[in-house]
Design a protein around this motif. Structure first.
Motif, mmCIF file in Angstrom:
data_model
loop_
_atom_site.group_PDB
_atom_site.id
_atom_site.type_symbol
_atom_site.label_atom_id
_atom_site.label_comp_id
_atom_site.label_asym_id
_atom_site.label_seq_id
_atom_site.Cartn_x
_atom_site.Cartn_y
_atom_site.Cartn_z
ATOM 1 N N PHE A 136 0.879 -1.212 -0.015
ATOM 2 C CA PHE A 136 0.029 -0.160 0.119
ATOM 3 C C PHE A 136 0.734 1.286 0.204
ATOM 4 O O PHE A 136 0.464 2.267 -0.491
ATOM 5 C CB PHE A 136 -0.947 -0.118 1.289
ATOM 6 C CG PHE A 136 -1.960 -1.234 1.128
ATOM 7 C CD1 PHE A 136 -2.802 -1.308 0.041
ATOM 8 C CD2 PHE A 136 -1.970 -2.082 2.210
ATOM 9 C CE1 PHE A 136 -3.522 -2.435 -0.025
ATOM 10 C CE2 PHE A 136 -2.809 -3.421 2.001
ATOM 11 C CZ PHE A 136 -3.764 -3.341 0.844
ATOM 12 N N VAL A 139 1.867 1.672 -3.720
ATOM 13 C CA VAL A 139 0.805 2.055 -4.569
ATOM 14 C C VAL A 139 0.450 3.603 -4.196
ATOM 15 O O VAL A 139 0.315 4.152 -5.289
ATOM 16 C CB VAL A 139 -0.607 1.299 -3.931
ATOM 17 C CG1 VAL A 139 -2.015 2.024 -4.332
ATOM 18 C CG2 VAL A 139 -0.612 -0.143 -4.471
ATOM 19 N N PHE A 375 -5.340 3.117 -2.316
ATOM 20 C CA PHE A 375 -5.434 1.552 -3.116
ATOM 21 C C PHE A 375 -6.710 1.562 -3.973
ATOM 22 O O PHE A 375 -6.937 0.987 -4.924
ATOM 23 C CB PHE A 375 -5.352 0.746 -1.987
ATOM 24 C CG PHE A 375 -5.540 -0.698 -2.788
ATOM 25 C CD1 PHE A 375 -4.530 -1.386 -3.320
ATOM 26 C CD2 PHE A 375 -6.608 -1.561 -2.285
ATOM 27 C CE1 PHE A 375 -4.775 -2.645 -3.995
ATOM 28 C CE2 PHE A 375 -6.731 -2.826 -2.898
ATOM 29 C CZ PHE A 375 -5.771 -3.471 -3.554
#
Length: 505
Positions: A136, A139, A375
């Motif tokens: 994450f 991301v 995300f």
């Protein structure tokens, strides 16, 4: 059950608590999750585009308290009771993914974003260090980089926050830190009177942020706007000069790209000229309008945004990334965010880790625990591509234009102004008022029309549409077009339904 466990070999009892084996029944829990997910699919996801369903099953607060049985008890309820509660919560909640929910600056359902939320809720991560949230963090880095490209910066930094209001507060504090870095250690004492500037149409979070940060709401100079709700640059120049003559220290200008009510876009280029002239930080609150950057046709609305020092942009609005999904983007790439916000917690941000600790980005946040909101946007973007996101913006604004033209054709409907974004503001004038002279009595009576229609549509459950008074104008409707599930037929329905609900007024 406890006695049986104690009789087992190697049973351990400490302070009256049996420590052998897990305390939760995994099989029962898995079964509950499976059945609850089935309810979500049937009652929310599969009905998301069904216009025959109600937007809202209205109940007064006291009645709803009884229906839901809100009291928490000493002993837990059985799974069937909890599943029924899940059904009731869905039944009596507003269906913001309904095609006829037009009430806020968010609406609709994106299936990829929804799955992303399921994944993150199940994994329960916190985005502060690479060791606990490797995927994450990467991301978020990728999404911020791409958003910065659309703003037009060659480089930059950023962080996802719990709401545009928090992004605006981040920006205000960051601008103040840039103006006087010593404030981080020494505090407010000894500082000159700090002043910032925002338009009359800015989001109310500017007031909240100035209060929260100790700047004071009296030190927010609100700049006059034109008839369309855009900040007047000449008025900004006057107020900056006034502040300097008063002996104050101007440090920040907040421009708005997509105001909450009228959907106005401030003239960013001209405002940037003034900021450069006076050495002021330029923050652009593009929480609502930022998504127009994705559209090659409509990005002109934000012309000049590349000259900003910081930008707030909420993909959970026009792009349907799912609440909450809000980014603060900063042009400065020298680590200003981290310098401003870091506390260097030794138990979390150790510098002798076995990997590159530059990926431990949590120290540039005011939060510790932080949700992986990027995300949702990333998975949706991967699925749809930039072209798919652009189509959403273009379609929403095309539907808004269709509704405007239909309003012009219908007797009794009157636009406040020609919109440039997805906010359509209009009055509905019932037959009984149409021949009345537009004097004080007329406006007093018209002021009462929108609240009555709103009550009727809520209790009927046919749709949800916001209204408000604004800058001396009596109550009017503000229709917002966002969801890709909305069609031309829904626009026609909206006007027909208002006429139907108000036929006796």
């Amino acid at each position: 059950c406890k006695q049986e466990m104690l009789q087992k070999k190697n049973a351990v009892l400490v302070d009256g608590v049996i420590l052998n084996g897990p305390i939760m029944d995994s099989k029962a829990g898995e079964k509950f999750v499976e059945e609850a997910c089935k309810i979500i699919m049937e009652e929310v996801v599969q009905k998301a585009d069904d216009v025959t369903q109600k937007v809202c099953e209205w109940q007064a607060p006291e009645m709803l308290k009884q229906i839901l049985d809100l009291e928490m008890r000493d002993t837990g309820e059985c799974h069937q009771k909890i599943l029924q509660l899940c059904r009731d919560v869905i039944k009596y909640s507003v269906k913001t993914n309904h095609p006829r929910f037009f009430n806020q600056l968010y609406a609709g359902i994106d299936y990829y974003s929804l799955v992303a939320r399921f994944i993150t809720e199940a994994l329960n991560p916190s985005v502060y260090t690479y060791e606990v949230s490797p995927v994450f963090l990467l991301v978020e880095e990728a999404v911020i980089k791409k958003m910065i490209e659309f703003i037009g910066w060659e480089e930059g930094d950023g962080i996802f926050n719990p709401g545009g209001s928090v992004s605006n507060m981040y920006a205000m504090n960051l601008a103040r830190y840039k103006f006087c870095p010593e404030i981080k250690e020494k505090g407010l004492s000894g500082l000159p009177r700090l002043v910032l500037f925002a338009s009359e149409e800015c989001h109310y979070s500017m007031k909240k942020a100035s209060s929260f940060l100790g700047i004071g709401t009296e030190n927010v100079y609100f700049i006059k706007t034109d008839e369309r709700g855009k900040m007047i640059p000449e008025e900004l120049e006057k107020q900056v000069q006034r502040a300097r003559k008063e002996g104050s220290a101007p440090f920040l200008v907040c421009a708005t790209a997509g105001t909450t009510v009228l959907g106005a876009f401030d003239p960013l280029d001209k405002i940037a000229d003034i900021c450069e002239k006076h050495g002021l930080w330029l923050h652009v609150d593009a929480s609502w309008g930022g998504s127009a950057l994705i559209s090659r046709k409509h990005c002109r609305l934000l012309h000049g945004i590349h000259r900003a020092d910081s930008v707030a942009w909420n993909p959970h609005k026009m792009l349907l990334a799912g609440i909450q999904c809000c980014a603060l983007l900063v042009k400065d790439n020298s680590g200003l965010l981290k310098k401003c916000y870091s506390a260097e917690a030794a138990y979390l941000f150790q510098q002798d880790k076995f990997y590159d600790v530059s990926y431990d980005t949590g120290d540039k946040s005011i939060q510790c625990s932080r949700r992986p909101d990027a995300f949702k946007f990333w998975l949706m973007w991967k699925a749809l591509g930039t072209a798919g996101l652009e189509e959403r913006v273009n379609r929403a604004l095309a539907l808004a234009r269709y509704l405007v033209e239909e309003i012009k054709k219908r007797e009794g409907f009157q636009l406040l102004l020609e919109p440039e974004y997805a906010n359509i503001c209009f009055w509905y004038i019932p037959p009984s008022l149409r021949k009345m002279e537009h004097g004080p009595e007329f406006w007093q009576k018209l002021h009462q029309v929108a609240p009555i229609i709103k009550e009727r549509m809520m209790k009927k459950g046919s749709m949800m549409l916001g209204y408000q008074p604004h800058r001396g104008k009596v109550n009017f409707f503000r229709q917002v077009v966002i969801s890709p599930q909305v069609s031309r037929e829904d626009m026609d329905f909206l006007l027909d339904e208002i006429e139907l609900l108000a036929k006796d007024l």
